[in-house]
Scaffold this motif. Structure first.
Motif, PDB file in Angstrom:
ATOM      1  N   LYS A 125       0.681  -1.192  -0.007  1.00 55.20           N
ATOM      2  CA  LYS A 125      -0.166   0.016  -0.014  1.00 55.20           C
ATOM      3  C   LYS A 125       0.829   1.311   0.003  1.00 55.20           C
ATOM      4  O   LYS A 125       0.236   2.429  -0.308  1.00 55.20           O
ATOM      5  N   GLU A 126       2.155   1.109   0.360  1.00 57.33           N
ATOM      6  CA  GLU A 126       2.915   2.380   0.277  1.00 57.33           C
ATOM      7  C   GLU A 126       2.981   2.667  -1.002  1.00 57.33           C
ATOM      8  O   GLU A 126       3.365   1.985  -2.223  1.00 57.33           O
ATOM      9  N   GLU A 127       3.724   4.207  -1.127  1.00 60.28           N
ATOM     10  CA  GLU A 127       3.871   4.650  -2.599  1.00 60.28           C
ATOM     11  C   GLU A 127       5.447   4.527  -2.802  1.00 60.28           C
ATOM     12  O   GLU A 127       5.780   4.600  -4.003  1.00 60.28           O
ATOM     13  N   ASP A 128       6.319   4.075  -1.839  1.00 62.37           N
ATOM     14  CA  ASP A 128       7.415   3.829  -2.063  1.00 62.37           C
ATOM     15  C   ASP A 128       7.970   2.581  -1.084  1.00 62.37           C
ATOM     16  O   ASP A 128       7.447   2.707   0.140  1.00 62.37           O
ATOM     17  N   GLU A 129       8.796   1.934  -1.197  1.00 61.73           N
ATOM     18  CA  GLU A 129       9.541   0.832  -0.256  1.00 61.73           C
ATOM     19  C   GLU A 129      11.073   0.565  -0.495  1.00 61.73           C
ATOM     20  O   GLU A 129      11.435   0.705  -1.712  1.00 61.73           O
ATOM     21  N   SER A 130      11.643   0.170   0.607  1.00 60.49           N
ATOM     22  CA  SER A 130      13.099  -0.156   0.227  1.00 60.49           C
ATOM     23  C   SER A 130      13.114  -1.413  -0.729  1.00 60.49           C
ATOM     24  O   SER A 130      12.027  -2.344  -0.656  1.00 60.49           O
ATOM     25  N   SER A 167      12.222   3.691  -7.642  1.00 65.70           N
ATOM     26  CA  SER A 167      13.214   4.181  -8.439  1.00 65.70           C
ATOM     27  C   SER A 167      14.222   3.461  -9.104  1.00 65.70           C
ATOM     28  O   SER A 167      14.735   3.572 -10.074  1.00 65.70           O
ATOM     29  N   CYS A 168      14.760   2.569  -8.503  1.00 69.47           N
ATOM     30  CA  CYS A 168      15.851   1.547  -8.967  1.00 69.47           C
ATOM     31  C   CYS A 168      15.489   0.519  -9.660  1.00 69.47           C
ATOM     32  O   CYS A 168      16.174  -0.106 -10.591  1.00 69.47           O
ATOM     33  N   PHE A 169      14.182  -0.178  -9.310  1.00 66.21           N
ATOM     34  CA  PHE A 169      13.694  -1.092 -10.096  1.00 66.21           C
ATOM     35  C   PHE A 169      12.118  -0.965 -10.581  1.00 66.21           C
ATOM     36  O   PHE A 169      11.189  -1.624 -10.156  1.00 66.21           O
ATOM     37  N   PRO A 170      12.085   0.176 -11.264  1.00 67.81           N
ATOM     38  CA  PRO A 170      10.488   0.419 -11.622  1.00 67.81           C
ATOM     39  C   PRO A 170       9.817  -0.588 -12.126  1.00 67.81           C
ATOM     40  O   PRO A 170       8.529  -0.575 -12.149  1.00 67.81           O
ATOM     41  N   VAL A 171      10.612  -1.597 -12.930  1.00 63.68           N
ATOM     42  CA  VAL A 171       9.702  -2.537 -13.844  1.00 63.68           C
ATOM     43  C   VAL A 171       8.901  -3.429 -12.654  1.00 63.68           C
ATOM     44  O   VAL A 171       7.756  -4.040 -12.716  1.00 63.68           O
ATOM     45  N   GLN A 408      22.556   7.555  -5.326  1.00 59.10           N
ATOM     46  CA  GLN A 408      21.792   6.649  -4.531  1.00 59.10           C
ATOM     47  C   GLN A 408      20.309   6.942  -4.651  1.00 59.10           C
ATOM     48  O   GLN A 408      20.061   8.131  -4.098  1.00 59.10           O
ATOM     49  N   TYR A 409      19.385   6.445  -5.103  1.00 58.33           N
ATOM     50  CA  TYR A 409      17.929   6.498  -5.185  1.00 58.33           C
ATOM     51  C   TYR A 409      17.356   6.032  -3.931  1.00 58.33           C
ATOM     52  O   TYR A 409      16.927   4.901  -3.768  1.00 58.33           O
ATOM     53  N   HIS A 410      17.545   6.839  -2.962  1.00 57.40           N
ATOM     54  CA  HIS A 410      16.641   6.498  -1.582  1.00 57.40           C
ATOM     55  C   HIS A 410      15.573   6.626  -1.454  1.00 57.40           C
ATOM     56  O   HIS A 410      14.957   7.185  -2.646  1.00 57.40           O
ATOM     57  N   LEU A 411      14.591   6.174  -0.481  1.00 62.36           N
ATOM     58  CA  LEU A 411      13.323   6.161  -0.614  1.00 62.36           C
ATOM     59  C   LEU A 411      12.632   7.873  -0.862  1.00 62.36           C
ATOM     60  O   LEU A 411      13.263   8.759  -0.394  1.00 62.36           O
ATOM     61  N   SER A 437      21.667  11.243 -12.039  1.00 61.13           N
ATOM     62  CA  SER A 437      21.149  11.561 -10.699  1.00 61.13           C
ATOM     63  C   SER A 437      19.548  11.730 -10.515  1.00 61.13           C
ATOM     64  O   SER A 437      18.921  11.498  -9.696  1.00 61.13           O
ATOM     65  N   TYR A 438      18.895  11.356 -11.779  1.00 59.24           N
ATOM     66  CA  TYR A 438      17.518  11.455 -11.859  1.00 59.24           C
ATOM     67  C   TYR A 438      16.798   9.932 -12.419  1.00 59.24           C
ATOM     68  O   TYR A 438      16.198   9.624 -11.392  1.00 59.24           O
ATOM     69  N   ASP A 439      16.990   9.513 -13.477  1.00 56.25           N
ATOM     70  CA  ASP A 439      16.143   8.572 -13.785  1.00 56.25           C
ATOM     71  C   ASP A 439      16.690   7.295 -14.420  1.00 56.25           C
ATOM     72  O   ASP A 439      16.170   6.369 -15.065  1.00 56.25           O
ATOM     73  N   GLY A 440      17.798   6.829 -13.530  1.00 58.56           N
ATOM     74  CA  GLY A 440      18.531   5.573 -13.906  1.00 58.56           C
ATOM     75  C   GLY A 440      20.043   5.785 -14.173  1.00 58.56           C
ATOM     76  O   GLY A 440      20.432   6.822 -14.630  1.00 58.56           O
ATOM     77  N   VAL A 441      20.692   4.812 -13.451  1.00 60.06           N
ATOM     78  CA  VAL A 441      22.302   5.041 -13.427  1.00 60.06           C
ATOM     79  C   VAL A 441      22.938   4.037 -14.429  1.00 60.06           C
ATOM     80  O   VAL A 441      24.067   4.251 -14.720  1.00 60.06           O
ATOM     81  N   SER A 442      22.159   3.259 -15.366  1.00 65.94           N
ATOM     82  CA  SER A 442      22.779   2.447 -16.353  1.00 65.94           C
ATOM     83  C   SER A 442      23.091   3.498 -17.516  1.00 65.94           C
ATOM     84  O   SER A 442      22.629   4.583 -17.784  1.00 65.94           O
ATOM     85  N   VAL A 443      24.160   2.999 -18.279  1.00 68.28           N
ATOM     86  CA  VAL A 443      24.665   3.773 -19.567  1.00 68.28           C
ATOM     87  C   VAL A 443      23.514   3.975 -20.352  1.00 68.28           C
ATOM     88  O   VAL A 443      23.290   5.074 -20.858  1.00 68.28           O
TER      89      VAL A 443
END
Length: 460
Positions: A125-130, A167-171, A408-411, A437-443
């Motif tokens: 139910k949370e809008e984000d989670e570790s 943010s880290c694993f949006p899929v 680091q995309y923290h909570l 810094s924003y939408d993904g760290v991969s090349v």
């Protein structure tokens, strides 16, 4: 008549400039890089004897829209003939070890059983989670403690107990939100993403089932080729050692203060790390400054080692270590297995890369400025000795300290990024942000962010 200044000549800034260059709306692009080279973290050492060593990303994945986008760019730059593909059937794709060389991680129940029961788990139910909390809840704590902890150290050099799953694993996050289950989300696809039709090279990657790829002279060939393309275009001014001191709004856009003068631009695309951009903005942008300062980064020590002969007891991509096993050493990549073409010709050698520190750097090694190369090298060689039983000393080594290299995309990171873009929109600032810094760290993500930023100007 539009002049766009791009701040930062890493892969994000180069990509933004590449896409701007193709836009009829843009008359001139000014690319400003503070260091003596373009390419940022994409950095390869090419030794005189033909060996290649990577100090940043080493293999790029072809998968998904962002993977196809990068391959389309590689095609356009004429680098197709230099591609070194690694297929899914290759031993480096099949064997990715966790912990001290256990192909099958030490789990008390089969992963398939976890996946089968995962369908029955209620939606969060949370809008984000570790990431750790998310995986513990859906697949069990054991998997989160060992496999996911190790994975997050390998990909983000970060702590899965602090990193945001959204943010880290949006899929994965989207799969649960849309389908109520990771298993169903993966089977049924979890929502629309960007559409990038595959060009000839991307099509080849699909047909040949590539898992990753590099380039014959190392991944730094990619930023080098983009810089050459920009130079040839005649529409881009490339400035190295151009350290931006300050940017301030002007009647026509921006005034950009450098050490040796002032430049003007109608629009800025910042591909700088968020904290660096924060340090350049005027006091009128204080809310934006505070948001940008909240994106933290970690430092990684990258130690390249070369050994005489074939010294590995196993074949695979490498091994990652959970934080419970060794906080200092994140993992070891067996570079010679996926990319033997980068070995020194004539006689077998083994190239390894030890990655250390990340979110644990200060705890284990102290302040980055105080960490000596000798100490980092000794720690890396000891890891290879104890994990892989390699008793001989390396014949060649290089220690690279990559300061503040991975955001680091923290909570709550998604909220921060929304607020950054909302402030820019509401204040009508002629500014777009791109980069890791924003939408993904991969090349791939960073290149795509450069494309998206260019699109905000009607480019690409």
């Amino acid at each position: 008549m539009t002049t766009v200044a791009v701040l930062g000549g890493g892969i994000g800034g180069l990509a933004a400039s590449y896409y701007l260059c193709k836009s009829p709306q843009v008359t001139k692009v000014i690319l400003l890089e503070s260091s003596s080279r373009f390419g940022g973290w994409l950095q390869s050492t090419r030794r005189a004897d033909g060996a290649v060593f990577e100090h940043g990303p080493r293999g790029i994945r072809p998968a998904g829209a962002v993977g196809r986008n990068t391959l389309n760019m590689v095609d356009d730059l004429g680098l197709g003939g230099e591609i070194l593909p690694v297929t899914y059937s290759h031993v480096a794709s099949k064997n990715r070890y966790v912990g001290l060389l256990r192909t099958v991680p030490p789990f008390s129940r089969p992963l398939l059983l976890s996946l089968a029961t995962e369908i029955l788990v209620k939606k969060g139910k949370e809008e984000d989670e570790s990431i750790h909390s998310f995986v513990s809840r859906r697949l069990g704590k054991e998997l989160a403690d060992i496999a996911v902890d190790s994975l997050c150290r390998g990909v983000f050099a970060g702590d899965c107990r602090k990193l945001s799953v959204r943010s880290c694993f949006p899929v994965l996050f989207s799969a649960e939100q849309r389908r109520g289950s990771l298993t169903l989300g993966m089977l049924l696809a979890s929502g629309p993403g960007p559409v990038v039709p595959p060009g000839p090279l991307a099509q080849r990657s699909i047909e040949e089932s590539w898992a990753q790829w590099s380039l014959s002279r190392g991944v730094e060939s990619l930023p080098e080729a983009i810089a050459e393309y920009l130079q040839r275009s005649g529409r881009v001014e490339l400035h190295r050692e151009a350290d931006v001191q300050h940017i301030s709004p002007s009647a026509s856009g921006w005034k950009i203060s450098l050490e040796d003068g002032v430049m003007s631009a109608d629009h800025i695309i910042s591909a700088l790390p968020a904290k660096v951009l924060a340090s350049l903005l005027p006091s009128s942008c204080q809310p934006l400054v505070q948001l940008l300062q909240g994106v933290s980064t970690v430092t990684v020590a990258v130690v390249n080692l070369e050994y005489e002969g074939s010294v590995l007891p196993v074949a695979g991509f490498g091994h990652l270590l959970p934080s419970s096993e060794d906080r200092g050493v994140l993992g070891v990549v067996y570079d010679s297995v996926p990319f033997p073409q980068h070995n020194r010709p004539g006689g077998p050698t083994t190239r390894l890369t030890v990655m250390m520190g990340g979110a644990w750097f200060q705890e284990v090694f102290g302040a980055p400025e105080a960490a000596t190369e000798e100490r980092l090298l000794a720690r890396a060689a000891e890891a290879v000795r104890s994990h892989l039983g390699v008793s001989t000393a390396p014949r060649w080594s290089r220690v690279t300290l990559q300061r503040d290299c991975i955001p680091q995309y923290h909570l709550g990171h998604h909220r921060r990024v929304e607020a950054i873009r909302r402030f820019i929109g509401e204040e009508r600032l002629p500014l777009a942000v791109a980069g890791a810094s924003y939408d993904g760290v991969s090349v791939n993500d960073v290149i795509f962010s450069g494309r998206t930023a260019a699109q905000t100007l009607g480019a690409a």
